[in-house]
Motif scaffolding. Sequence first.
Motif, PDB file in Angstrom:
ATOM      1  N   ASP A 158      86.094  88.863   6.367  1.00  0.00           N
ATOM      2  CA  ASP A 158      85.706  88.612   7.752  1.00  0.00           C
ATOM      3  C   ASP A 158      86.916  88.717   8.674  1.00  0.00           C
ATOM      4  OD1 ASP A 158      83.063  88.053   7.006  1.00  0.00           O
ATOM      5  OD2 ASP A 158      83.557  85.946   6.593  1.00  0.00           O
ATOM      6  N   PRO A 159      86.721  89.161   9.923  1.00  0.00           N
ATOM      7  CA  PRO A 159      87.830  89.197  10.869  1.00  0.00           C
ATOM      8  C   PRO A 159      88.432  87.802  11.070  1.00  0.00           C
ATOM      9  CG  PRO A 159      85.971  90.472  11.687  1.00  0.00           C
ATOM     10  CD  PRO A 159      85.477  89.719  10.478  1.00  0.00           C
ATOM     11  N   PHE A 160      89.712  87.766  11.353  1.00  0.00           N
ATOM     12  CA  PHE A 160      90.417  86.507  11.583  1.00  0.00           C
ATOM     13  C   PHE A 160      91.475  86.736  12.650  1.00  0.00           C
ATOM     14  CE2 PHE A 160      92.524  88.854   8.246  1.00  0.00           C
ATOM     15  CZ  PHE A 160      93.869  88.731   8.515  1.00  0.00           C
ATOM     16  N   PRO A 169      89.836  92.971   8.282  1.00  0.00           N
ATOM     17  CA  PRO A 169      90.139  93.501   6.950  1.00  0.00           C
ATOM     18  C   PRO A 169      89.295  94.745   6.643  1.00  0.00           C
ATOM     19  CG  PRO A 169      89.789  91.124   6.874  1.00  0.00           C
ATOM     20  CD  PRO A 169      89.309  91.590   8.213  1.00  0.00           C
ATOM     21  N   ILE A 170      89.903  95.678   5.934  1.00  0.00           N
ATOM     22  CA  ILE A 170      89.225  96.888   5.498  1.00  0.00           C
ATOM     23  C   ILE A 170      89.196  96.889   3.971  1.00  0.00           C
ATOM     24  CG2 ILE A 170      89.151  99.400   5.664  1.00  0.00           C
ATOM     25  CD1 ILE A 170      89.005  98.019   8.384  1.00  0.00           C
ATOM     26  N   PRO A 171      88.111  96.429   3.335  1.00  0.00           N
ATOM     27  CA  PRO A 171      88.052  96.409   1.868  1.00  0.00           C
ATOM     28  C   PRO A 171      88.116  97.822   1.286  1.00  0.00           C
ATOM     29  CG  PRO A 171      86.357  94.994   2.832  1.00  0.00           C
ATOM     30  CD  PRO A 171      86.917  95.821   3.945  1.00  0.00           C
ATOM     31  N   MET A 172      88.959  97.998   0.265  1.00  0.00           N
ATOM     32  CA  MET A 172      89.154  99.307  -0.350  1.00  0.00           C
ATOM     33  C   MET A 172      89.349  99.131  -1.856  1.00  0.00           C
ATOM     34  SD  MET A 172      91.884 100.944   2.393  1.00  0.00           S
ATOM     35  CE  MET A 172      93.248  99.954   1.749  1.00  0.00           C
ATOM     36  N   GLN A 173      89.313 100.251  -2.572  1.00  0.00           N
ATOM     37  CA  GLN A 173      89.621 100.244  -3.998  1.00  0.00           C
ATOM     38  C   GLN A 173      90.938 100.965  -4.246  1.00  0.00           C
ATOM     39  OE1 GLN A 173      85.139 101.306  -4.993  1.00  0.00           O
ATOM     40  NE2 GLN A 173      86.313 101.047  -6.877  1.00  0.00           N
TER      41      GLN A 173
END
Length: 277
Positions: A158-160, A169-173
């Motif tokens: 979530d944004p903070f 945040p940009i979730p990535m692998q």
Amino acid sequence: MSDTRHRTAPTPAPEQTQSPDVVFLGTGTSVGVPALGCDCAVCTSDDPRNNRTRCAIVVRLPEGNLLIDTPPDLRTQLLREKISLIHSVLFTHEHVDHLYGLDDLRLFPFRLGHAVPLYCEQHVEERIRKVYDYAFTNRAPTHPGSTPQLSFEQITHDPFEVLGVEVTPIPMQHGPYFNVLGFRIGNFAYCTDTNHIPPESIERLQGVDTFVVDALRFKTHPTHYNVEEALEVIKRVQPRTAYLTHICHDLDHGIVEAELPENVFLAYDGLRLPLSP
């Protein structure tokens, strides 16, 4: 790649300014460039842009300097860029080349008046507490500054808010075993150490003005984008300008950049970019 036309990336003068900007502390892969024991053309190049320390950036904001990752080269990088204070730190993930300069934060609490806030996911906090266990004991310190003074701010997807700005945040692998984060601040996004950005994260990147993305080399790699893959992601995001980072010694700055699309550049240590709101 025979075309060696010269291209200059759009970057402001390196002097300190009051306007928010981004400073690239390091743009190299985990072993850095030059690589130890290597005498290839890039490792022996006299182009300073081919000298790449381990990846990190500082986002200089009105309320302070926000560091993303603490690579082993951190002290040298901060001295080189004349950045004398870090106010908060974000972590993309817990790999050695992004974490093992953490002890270099020891001096900053003297000037901050409090522990350095670390913004990270729970699994990154767990690794920090394990690797730097001496910073979290109940033993009385022998003297001020004997261990880094650190505090944790746990983040999710979530944004903070940190230092007066919203961070998304940009979730990535990062290969088959690691989930990592990129970060978007305003119209700037930083996505190092990845070989897959899922569709829902691509959506979070829509509308960015400046996009920084991993591009290790030309050959494929099991945990990083190569140049071709990074260019495909850039097409999907459609930023005004894009920069490639986490670069190994396979890429000669002047030769490779001359072949990139007109709005795509190789990042380099010491590059400074304005931060748009």
